[in-house]
Design an enzyme around this catalytic site. Structure first.
Site, short mmCIF file in Angstrom:
data_model
loop_
_atom_site.label_atom_id
_atom_site.label_comp_id
_atom_site.label_asym_id
_atom_site.label_seq_id
_atom_site.Cartn_x
_atom_site.Cartn_y
_atom_site.Cartn_z
N TYR A 174 49.33 40.93 43.77
CA TYR A 174 49.12 39.87 42.76
C TYR A 174 48.30 38.76 43.39
O TYR A 174 48.77 38.05 44.28
CB TYR A 174 50.48 39.35 42.29
CG TYR A 174 50.38 38.47 41.08
CD1 TYR A 174 50.50 39.01 39.81
CD2 TYR A 174 50.16 37.11 41.18
CE1 TYR A 174 50.40 38.22 38.68
CE2 TYR A 174 50.06 36.31 40.07
CZ TYR A 174 50.18 36.87 38.81
OH TYR A 174 50.09 36.07 37.70
N TYR A 216 42.20 38.71 34.69
CA TYR A 216 43.50 38.07 34.97
C TYR A 216 44.44 38.37 33.82
O TYR A 216 44.48 37.67 32.83
CB TYR A 216 43.27 36.56 35.13
CG TYR A 216 44.51 35.72 35.32
CD1 TYR A 216 45.39 35.97 36.37
CD2 TYR A 216 44.77 34.63 34.49
CE1 TYR A 216 46.51 35.17 36.56
CE2 TYR A 216 45.89 33.83 34.67
CZ TYR A 216 46.75 34.10 35.72
OH TYR A 216 47.84 33.30 35.91
#
Ligand SMILES: [Zn+2]
Lengths: 136, 389
Positions: free
Chosen positions: B289, B339
Site C-alpha cells: 500500500y 489510487y
C-alpha cells in the site's frame, strides 16, 4: 494591525481551559489523576489507564522539537504569503506533545531535538496561540 | 477450520481510472462489479454478498452498501456491509468474504471500492481553489491554526522522524517512486503509462510537504475496482483461473506512529503467513500500500525484507524495479497507476498471479504478498494469493 486571516480554532468546552490559560500566557495540558501522565489535546479518558479523572496543570513550557514538516502547498489562503512554513510537534518536558509553530527559526534551520520554550501570540481578541522559540 | 485455499478470487473488475467522469462514485462501483462478474462468468443473480469500501466522495454514511444494492438491483443478499479500516479495508473486506464463504453464510461476495473526488475541468476559471472548506475541515481546529492540514502533513511528520533516526534520505524515497514509475510505464491501465521519470525528474518535482515531493504522494483518482470471492471449489468451474487465498491477517497497532515508526504489518503478517504456511522466501511478487513512497519503505522493513531503519538503502539500488530481485508494486501502484486505496495492490496481485501482466508480468509469479495500510500506520491487512491450492 491588519485583519487576522488564518484559521481561528473553535473553542470547544473540553479545550476551553487550554485557551483560557493561553490568554493568560500560560501553557496547560491535561494531567491524568489515574496514572499521572500528561496529555494533549484534551481527551475525556486516559488512553494509558482509562481513567476519566483529570485536571489541567500548568507546565514549564520547555521542550524539544520531536518532528516537523515544511508546508509548501497552500491549503488555506491565510497561509498563502507564508509558504514554505514549518509545523512542529514539540515534546514537552512533561511528556505531552503539542503541534505548533517555531517563531524566529527558518524552516530549514529546524532540527529534531532542538530545545524550545513556549511563547504566546495574541492572534485576535479572544484567542491566544502558544508558539515556541529556540533556546539554543 | 482450514482456511488456506478454501476460497479464491474468481473475478476482477477495473474501470477506467483517473481523470474520468462518466460516472459518480455509485456508477463506478456498479461498473466495477459488472466487470468483475463478467470476468468470472457470473451474473449479479449469483451474488449473495456485497461489501463496500466507500471512498471520500461517498457521503451517505451507513447507507453506502445498501444504497449500492438498490442502485444495482441486487436482491436477496445475505451479507452487505459498508466497511472502513482505512487503507487496510480491501484486505479486511476479503477477510470477511472468506469467513462468510468458509462458514456457509454466503457463497459469492463482491468486494468493491469506488470514488469520484475529481470534478471535470470547469469551463471558466473559478478563481483560487486553495483554502477550500474541505481542506480546512480536514485539520482539527487548533492544528489548522498552525497551518497543519491534511494527511500529507501527518505522514510527513512520521517520515521526518525516520529520516532523523535512521538517515533515510529523499533519494531513498525517490528510488521507490522511480521504480514504481518504471512498472507503470509497462501498464496500459496506469495513469503514467509510457511516461518515464528519472531520479533527477523526481528531485526537480515540487515539494508538497517536506519531506514529500509531488512524486512521493499517491494519485487522486476517479474509478472503481471490484473482486468476486467464492469457494475454491466453485471458482474452479468458472471462466478464469482461480486466485487462491492462502492466507490473511490484520494488524491494527494503535498508538503514536511517529514514536514507533512501525506499521501493523508484523502483526498481520504473522497470522497470514502462518495460515499460508510460507516464509518471505516463498513470495514472488509484492504489492504494498503506497499512499506515499514512505509507507512502502516502512512496510519493506516491517515485513522483514530488511531490518528496521534500513528501508532506504534497501530500496535505493533498483531491486524493486522491473528486472530487480524483489518486484514491488508491479502495476505502478498508487503513486503512478491509480489510487483505489487497498484495491490497487489487490488488483495487481490478482493480475500477476493469473499471469495477465503483459509487458510487466513477473515471470513464474506463483505467490503474491498483498498489503493494505491506513490511518497513518495504524491499520493493516495482509493477503497471500497463489495460483494453486
Ligand atoms: Zn492515565
Amino acid at each position: 494591525m491588519s485583519a487576522y486571516t488564518k484559521p481561528i480554532p473553535v473553542i470547544t468546552p473540553e479545550m476551553r481551559p487550554f485557551y483560557d490559560a493561553a490568554k493568560r500566557h500560560e501553557l496547560v495540558v491535561q494531567h491524568c489523576s489515574g496514572c499521572g501522565a500528561h496529555r494533549f489535546p484534551a481527551r475525556g479518558i486516559c488512553s494509558h489507564c482509562l481513567s476519566p479523572e483529570s485536571s489541567w496543570v500548568k507546565v514549564s513550557g520547555e521542550g524539544e522539537v520531536f518532528s516537523f514538516n515544511v508546508m509548501h502547498q497552500i491549503y488555506h489562503p491565510g497561509f498563502a504569503t507564508e509558504v514554505p512554513y514549518a509545523v512542529v510537534v514539540v515534546k514537552l518536558a512533561e511528556g505531552a506533545k503539542i503541534t505548533s509553530n517555531l517563531v524566529g527559526v527558518k524552516p530549514h534551520d529546524i532540527t529534531i531535538g532542538m530545545p524550545v520554550r513556549v511563547m504566546f501570540e495574541d492572534i485576535i481578541e479572544h484567542v491566544t496561540l502558544p508558539k515556541f522559540r529556540s533556546v539554543e | 477450520m482450514r482456511l488456506k485455499s478454501a476460497t479464491a478470487i474468481a473475478g476482477l473488475g477495473i474501470t477506467k481510472q483517473g481523470k474520468v467522469y462518466e460516472h459518480n462514485q455509485v456508477g463506478f462501483a456498479i461498473e466495477a462489479i459488472k466487470l468483475a462478474l463478467d470476468d468470472a462468468g457470473l451474473t449479479r443473480a449469483d451474488l449473495d454478498g456485497v461489501l463496500l469500501n466507500p471512498g471520500l466522495s461517498w457521503t451517505d454514511g451507513g447507507m453506502g452498501a445498501f444504497g449500492l444494492q438498490q442502485a444495482m438491483g441486487l436482491h436477496n443478499l445475505r451479507l452487505a456491509h459498508t466497511m472502513n479500516a482505512g487503507g487496510a479495508t480491501a484486505g479486511a473486506m476479503i477477510h470477511q468474504a472468506v469467513e462468510a464463504i468458509a462458514t456457509g453464510m454466503a457463497t459469492t461476495v463482491a468486494c468493491v471500492f469506488s470514488d469520484a473526488p475529481l470534478k471535470p475541468p470547469a469551463p471558466k476559471a473559478e478563481g483560487k481553489s486553495s483554502g477550500s472548506a474541505a481542506a480546512y475541515a480536514f485539520g482539527r481546529g487548533l492544528e489548522a491554526a498552525y497551518g497543519q492540514f491534511g494527511v500529507n502533513a501527518m505522514y510527513a511528520l512520521v517520515a521526518q522522524r525516520h529520516m532523523h533516526l535512521y538517515g533515510t534520505t529523499n533519494d531513498h524515497l525517490g528510488a521507490i517512486a522511480v521504480a514504481e514509475r518504471q512498472w507503470a510505464n509497462k501498464n496500459p491501465q496506469a495513469q503514467f503509462y509510457d511516461t518515464p521519470m528519472t531520479l533527477d525528474d523526481y528531485r526537480r518535482s515540487r515539494w508538497i510537504v517536506e519531506p514529500f515531493r509531488l512524486f512521493d504522494c499517491c494519485l487522486v483518482s476517479n474509478g472503481g475496482v471490484a473482486v468476486i470471492v467464492t469457494s475454491a471449489e466453485r471458482a474452479r468451474d468458472l471462466k478464469r483461473p482461480p486466485v487462491y487465498i492462502w492466507g490473511m491477517g490484520q494488524g491494527h497497532p494503535g498508538g503514536d506512529p511517529s514514536e514507533t515508526l512501525t506499521s501493523g504489518a508484523p502483526l498481520a503478517k504473522e497470522q497470514a503467513f502462518t495460515m499460508a504456511g510460507i516464509t518471505l522466501g516463498d513470495i514472488d511478487v509484492v504489492e504494498l500500500y503506497d499512499c506515499y513512497t514512505f509507507t512502502v519503505l516502512v512496510c519493506l522493513e516491517d515485513y522483514g525484507f530488511c531490518k528496521k531503519g534500513e528501508g532506504g538503502p534497501f530500496a535505493a539500488d533498483g531491486k524493486l524495479a522491473p528486472g530487480g530481485a524483489l518486484p514491488v508494486n508491479t502495476g505502478g501502484g498508487q503513486l503512478s497507476s491509480f489510487y483505489m486505496w487497498g484495491m490497487t495492490p489487490v488488483s495487481e496481485g490478482v493480475i500477476q498471479i493469473r499471469g495477465d501482466g503483459g509487458a510487466r508480468q513477473v515471470p513464474d509469479a506463483k505467490v503474491a504478498l498483498v498489503s493494505g495500510n491506513g490511518g497513518i500506520l495504524s491499520t493493516h491487512s495482509t493477503l497471500v494469493l497463489a495460483n494453486e491450492p
